[in-house]
Design an enzyme around this catalytic site. Structure first.
Site, PDB file in Angstrom:
ATOM      1  N   LYS A 141       0.843  -1.191   0.000  1.00 13.95           N
ATOM      2  CA  LYS A 141       0.000   0.000   0.000  1.00 13.95           C
ATOM      3  C   LYS A 141       0.890   1.258   0.000  1.00 13.95           C
ATOM      4  O   LYS A 141       2.069   1.136   0.319  1.00 13.95           O
ATOM      5  CB  LYS A 141      -0.945  -0.036   1.190  1.00 13.95           C
ATOM      6  CG  LYS A 141      -0.233  -0.128   2.562  1.00 13.95           C
ATOM      7  CD  LYS A 141       0.012   1.189   3.194  1.00 13.95           C
ATOM      8  CE  LYS A 141       1.104   1.173   4.184  1.00 13.95           C
ATOM      9  NZ  LYS A 141       1.431   2.417   4.787  1.00 13.95           N
ATOM     10  N   GLU A 154      -0.292   5.894  17.612  1.00 16.56           N
ATOM     11  CA  GLU A 154       1.086   5.419  17.791  1.00 16.56           C
ATOM     12  C   GLU A 154       1.927   6.471  18.501  1.00 16.56           C
ATOM     13  O   GLU A 154       1.738   7.666  18.280  1.00 16.56           O
ATOM     14  CB  GLU A 154       1.722   5.154  16.424  1.00 16.56           C
ATOM     15  CG  GLU A 154       1.025   4.087  15.633  1.00 16.56           C
ATOM     16  CD  GLU A 154       1.699   3.913  14.283  1.00 16.56           C
ATOM     17  OE1 GLU A 154       2.538   3.020  14.175  1.00 16.56           O
ATOM     18  OE2 GLU A 154       1.395   4.689  13.375  1.00 16.56           O
ATOM     19  N   HIS A 157      -5.585   0.740   6.064  1.00 16.51           N
ATOM     20  CA  HIS A 157      -5.704  -0.356   7.030  1.00 16.51           C
ATOM     21  C   HIS A 157      -7.028  -0.371   7.803  1.00 16.51           C
ATOM     22  O   HIS A 157      -7.691  -1.406   7.879  1.00 16.51           O
ATOM     23  CB  HIS A 157      -4.569  -0.289   8.064  1.00 16.51           C
ATOM     24  CG  HIS A 157      -3.198  -0.348   7.471  1.00 16.51           C
ATOM     25  ND1 HIS A 157      -2.761  -1.397   6.695  1.00 16.51           N
ATOM     26  CD2 HIS A 157      -2.148   0.507   7.550  1.00 16.51           C
ATOM     27  CE1 HIS A 157      -1.495  -1.178   6.331  1.00 16.51           C
ATOM     28  NE2 HIS A 157      -1.111  -0.027   6.827  1.00 16.51           N
TER      29      HIS A 157
HETATM   30  O1  LIG Z   1       1.553   0.575   7.335  1.00 17.98           O
HETATM   31  C1  LIG Z   1       1.807   1.226   8.322  1.00 17.98           C
HETATM   32  O2  LIG Z   1       1.630   0.663   9.533  1.00 17.98           O
HETATM   33  C2  LIG Z   1       2.391   1.105  10.651  1.00 17.98           C
HETATM   34  C3  LIG Z   1       1.687   0.566  11.897  1.00 17.98           C
HETATM   35  O3  LIG Z   1       1.648  -0.820  11.865  1.00 17.98           O
HETATM   36  P1  LIG Z   1       2.465  -1.682  12.922  1.00 17.98           P
HETATM   37  O4  LIG Z   1       2.083  -3.075  12.598  1.00 17.98           O
HETATM   38  O5  LIG Z   1       3.911  -1.387  12.676  1.00 17.98           O
HETATM   39  O6  LIG Z   1       2.035  -1.225  14.263  1.00 17.98           O
HETATM   40  C4  LIG Z   1       2.492   2.621  10.700  1.00 17.98           C
HETATM   41  O7  LIG Z   1       3.406   3.020  11.695  1.00 17.98           O
HETATM   42  C5  LIG Z   1       2.982   3.151   9.371  1.00 17.98           C
HETATM   43  O8  LIG Z   1       2.973   4.567   9.384  1.00 17.98           O
HETATM   44  C6  LIG Z   1       2.102   2.662   8.244  1.00 17.98           C
HETATM   45  O9  LIG Z   1       2.683   3.041   7.010  1.00 17.98           O
END
Ligand SMILES: O=C1O[C@H](COP(=O)(O)O)[C@@H](O)[C@H](O)[C@H]1O
Length: 459
Positions: free
Chosen positions: A138, A206, A230
């Site tokens: 993505k 986050e 997501h």
């Molecule tokens: O795809 C992404 O996901 C992360 C968060 O997913 P995680 O499994 O690492 O907690 C996000 O930090 C990122 O910005 C985004 O591109």
């Protein structure tokens, strides 16, 4: 044994070494039968030794030190693997790389989105081996129109079942656990609807800030990076009708159906969303600068680092129930959870007191937990209610989310990959919000890094 070839384009990049190869390592550790040939390709020249050292270190990163058999198998895969220097946006180099694959490969585009499109375009002039699989990261396109174009390009190359649009959230064990929770416990189905549910919230906040990702993130922002890519898919799993099986057609069909009914709350994109970006503050003892002062950020772009959108699902099951999706960076007390808030009882019998909050089911994505908040009698007076929480841990999966995603790709099981029309639907839902934000009808607020969000949001 049937050797499966994984060809990673962009093999020297951050995604490959931080997520893909560790995921592959755990997959090899979990499946002694997996016979895999690994080939990496990228622009940078690397010696065989450097590639071997880096690839084996990344693959071993998440594997138990004590599991010597698994570590041996991983080292063997790394030793047999190859790195090819190539410009993967040219047909000539792509053809040369494909010619080195021992069997028809799964090609993983671990590349920035624009470079992925160039590489796919170049593949039009290459004779593709039968059965080749194309796996794309993505964001899938940048709008409905570009996602449609990319879908058309991909399906001109290979049939749709050979295209994998990756969303690692669908590989998270607790997201997958939603299926068991909803469909293996009959107690939930009768109350999983607008009659009993007041609201649904899906939060993925986050503590991380920009993490040197301005080149990508500043163009995407929280709305695209997390909600479009997501959280809408997590929402689809929460809200979909019961699929009759886990066959990809059934599951992905159910997800597509519910997404088609989703739109910004009450059809008003300007009021359905809120946005903000972080200003300097500290989080876990680390001071973050203003988002706009982070290296590579274009302050004129007005990118949000915290986005919240209220979605309505216009069908019989969910009419009138708001689904609030929120995600932010540099957020203090970061919450990663799905909260189903149930309606209060229609009438609290006279004599019972203290029932202030409605019951809630909370699925926490990190750490993986399930909580049920219920009103029951507390200590002492049996008619004075208080809210108690019943908690359980979800079992951890053997694989990381990327391990699950790779397992699906290598096994030819598209259940965790996003169907083309679903990617388009996700853009259709957020596009009006993007337009409203682009026209500045929704203010861009500030929040101090390390706080839950702007003060005016009362989070
Ligand atoms: O795809 C992404 O996901 C992360 C968060 O997913 P995680 O499994 O690492 O907690 C996000 O930090 C990122 O910005 C985004 O591109």
């Amino acid at each position: 044994m049937n050797t499966r070839t994984l060809l990673i384009l962009g093999a020297n990049g951050d995604l490959t070494h931080r997520l893909l190869l560790p995921g592959l390592g755990r997959l090899i550790a979990a499946d002694p039968e997996l016979d895999i040939a690994l080939i990496g390709a990228g622009r940078t020249e690397l010696s065989d030794q450097t590639w071997f050292d880096r690839a084996s270190k990344a693959m071993l990163h998440e594997v138990d030190e004590a599991d010597s058999a698994a570590r041996q198998r991983i080292k063997a895969v790394a030793e047999a693997s190859r790195y090819l220097t190539a410009n993967v946006t040219t047909s000539r180099d792509l053809a040369a790389v494909l010619a080195q694959c021992p069997t028809s490969p799964a090609v993983y585009f671990a590349l920035p989105p624009a470079v992925t499109i160039e590489a796919c375009t170049a593949l039009r002039d290459v004779d593709l081996p039968a059965g080749i699989v194309l796996a794309l990261e993505k964001p899938f396109g940048t709008s409905v129109a570009t996602a449609e174009e990319l879908n058309a390009l991909l399906t001109s190359l290979v049939p749709e079942p050979q295209v994998y649009r990756v969303d690692h959230f669908l590989g998270k064990s607790t997201v997958l656990n939603l299926l068991g929770l909803r469909f293996a416990n009959r107690i939930f189905e009768p109350i999983w609807n607008a009659d009993s549910v007041e609201s649904v919230m899906i939060y993925y906040d986050e503590e991380l800030g920009l993490e040197q990702r301005a080149g990508y993130y500043d163009k995407a922002g929280a709305l695209v990076d997390m909600i479009q890519s997501h959280l809408l898919l997590v929402m689809a799993l929460v809200a979909m009708e019961t699929p009759s099986s886990l066959h990809p057609d059934d599951l992905r069909g159910a997800m597509a159906q519910v997404l088609r009914a989703a739109r910004p709350w009450q059809g008003d994109a300007a009021t359905a969303g809120r946005r903000a970006r972080y200003a300097t503050g500290s989080i876990n003892g680390r001071t973050l600068p203003n988002y706009v002062d982070e290296p590579g950020v274009d302050p004129q772009r007005g990118t949000e680092t915290l986005a919240e959108v209220k979605i309505g699902i216009e069908n019989w099951r969910w009419a009138g129930v708001p689904f609030t999706l929120r995600s932010g960076k540099a957020v203090g007390n970061a919450r990663k959870e799905i909260i189903i808030t149930f309606k209060n009882v229609p009438h609290l019998i006279t004599g019972l007191t203290g029932c202030a909050s409605p019951p809630r089911l909370r699925v926490v994505l990190d750490p993986d937990r399930l909580h049920l908040d219920l009103n029951i009698n507390g200590a002492g007076d049996p008619f004075n209610l208080e809210q108690v929480t019943m908690s359980a841990e979800f079992g951890k999966g053997a694989l990381s989310p990327y391990g699950e995603v790779l397992s699906g790709i290598l096994d030819g099981d598209p259940i965790l990959s996003i169907r083309g029309d679903v990617a388009e639907q996700c853009w259709r839902i957020v596009e009006p919000v993007q337009q409203a934000w682009g026209a500045n009808t929704t203010p861009l607020e500030d929040y101090e890094a390390g706080t839950p969000g702007p003060k005016s949001w009362n989070l």
